[in-house]
Design an enzyme around this catalytic site. Structure first.
Site, short mmCIF file in Angstrom:
data_model
loop_
_atom_site.label_atom_id
_atom_site.label_comp_id
_atom_site.label_asym_id
_atom_site.label_seq_id
_atom_site.Cartn_x
_atom_site.Cartn_y
_atom_site.Cartn_z
N PRO A 1 0.84 -1.20 0.00
CA PRO A 1 0.00 0.00 0.00
C PRO A 1 0.88 1.25 0.00
O PRO A 1 1.89 1.29 0.70
CB PRO A 1 -0.80 -0.12 1.30
CG PRO A 1 -0.05 -1.10 2.15
CD PRO A 1 0.72 -1.99 1.23
N ASP B 1 15.41 3.87 4.15
CA ASP B 1 14.43 3.18 3.32
C ASP B 1 15.07 2.63 2.04
O ASP B 1 14.83 1.49 1.65
CB ASP B 1 13.27 4.13 2.93
CG ASP B 1 12.44 4.54 4.15
OD1 ASP B 1 12.89 4.32 5.28
OD2 ASP B 1 11.34 5.08 3.95
C1 MEV Z 1 10.25 7.37 6.55
O1 MEV Z 1 10.02 6.00 6.23
C2 MEV Z 1 11.22 7.47 7.68
C3 MEV Z 1 11.61 8.89 8.11
O2 MEV Z 1 12.57 8.75 9.16
C4 MEV Z 1 12.20 9.67 6.98
C5 MEV Z 1 13.58 9.17 6.55
O3 MEV Z 1 14.24 8.41 7.26
O4 MEV Z 1 14.03 9.63 5.48
C6 MEV Z 1 10.41 9.65 8.66
#
Ligand code: MEV
Length: 290
Positions: free
Chosen positions: A71, A123
């Site tokens: 999703p 990520d």
């Molecule tokens: C997003 O999945 C995670 C955050 O820490 C942003 C990032 O690490 O770039 C909010």
């Protein structure tokens, strides 16, 4: 034509704080995102800003097709998986000759550009390499996933926007550094404690709940997330917290196998959607040429 796939991710500990150089732990999860790229001079500009940026970044013109069971806008890393798979597919289709490390770094750059300069490498790295990873600044350490790691993911179905969430935290940090910085420090310290407690699920649950409270204090919470976290814990989970940027999206709960079904029912009772998942030890990979 070149088709590549990449896994989604679950942010276990340290989201947001990781953008400020603190440690974060994330894990690649199934399902995967599949991206096909083919050369075409007259391709339409893609709707996804991440895909558009991938094409601009590598200075090519092509058509990009995405097939995904992850999703989107849910904190499960679909943008990163799309970015990673797209860049690897472009590199392949246009025979650009970059190596895996370089393309993974480009994916981080693309996320940074799209997220207005603020993105950790978490990520994109997890999506490219799979498994469980600790990230701190430029340091990336692969972790051995614990056995009997029984997790349940719940999607609140409240969409969120990572860019907005990251910007909100940045504004808070700029406006009230005396309040925001200790919260970010505490999340970092808690992530390191978690790293040393992966075999102790009871303790890990306590740390998850503390991380969730700190994310609420940072402004990354949402009533639907709080409701689902509480419901999962009341159903017997060791702990539960949001995953990713927050403000909506998913939670993950750590629970004894014996109460899994109760945690799943608790998520459904909150009008949420349980998402079956498991760790994906494989990162980005080529699927097939057509
Ligand atoms: C997003 O999945 C995670 C955050 O820490 C942003 C990032 O690490 O770039 C909010």
């Amino acid at each position: 034509m070149a088709t590549w796939s990449a896994p989604g991710k679950l942010f276990l500990f340290g989201e947001h704080a990781v953008v400020y150089g603190k440690p974060g732990i994330a894990m690649a999860i199934k399902p995967r995102v599949q991206v096909t790229v083919h050369r075409s001079r007259y391709a339409q500009r893609p709707n996804s800003p991440y895909i558009a940026e991938c094409l601009d970044f590598l200075n090519v013109k092509g058509s990009v097709y995405v097939k995904s069971q992850l999703p989107s806008a849910s904190g499960l890393g679909s943008s990163a998986a799309v970015t990673v798979a797209t860049l690897f597919a472009i590199n392949d289709e246009f025979q650009l000759g970059y190596n895996k490390e370089e393309v993974t770094e480009f994916a981080h750059e693309v996320e940074k550009i799209t997220q207005k300069g603020r993105a950790s490498a978490t990520d994109t790295y997890v999506s490219a390499y799979g498994g469980m990873v600790l990230i701190r600044g430029d340091e990336k350490r692969r972790l051995i996933p614990p056995e009997n790691f029984s997790i349940v993911i719940g999607n609140t179905l409240v969409p969120h926007h990572t860019v907005d969430q990251v910007r909100k935290v940045a504004e808070f940090q700029k406006r009230s550094p005396a309040v925001a910085n200790p919260i970010l420090d505490a999340i970092g310290a808690l992530t390191m404690e978690a790293m040393h407690n992966f075999e102790n699920q009871h303790e890990l649950g306590i740390l998850m709940n503390r991380n969730q409270a700190l994310l609420n204090a940072l402004g990354a919470g949402h009533p639907a997330l709080s409701r689902m976290v509480l419901a999962a814990c009341s159903a017997g989970a060791y702990g539960a917290k949001l995953s990713g940027a927050g403000g909506g999206g998913c939670i993950w709960a750590l629970c004894p196998r014996t109460v899994r079904h109760r945690v799943i029912s608790a998520i459904e009772a909150c009008d949420g959607k349980p998402i079956p998942t498991e760790i994906d030890m494989e990162g980005v990979r080529k699927e097939r040429d057509q």
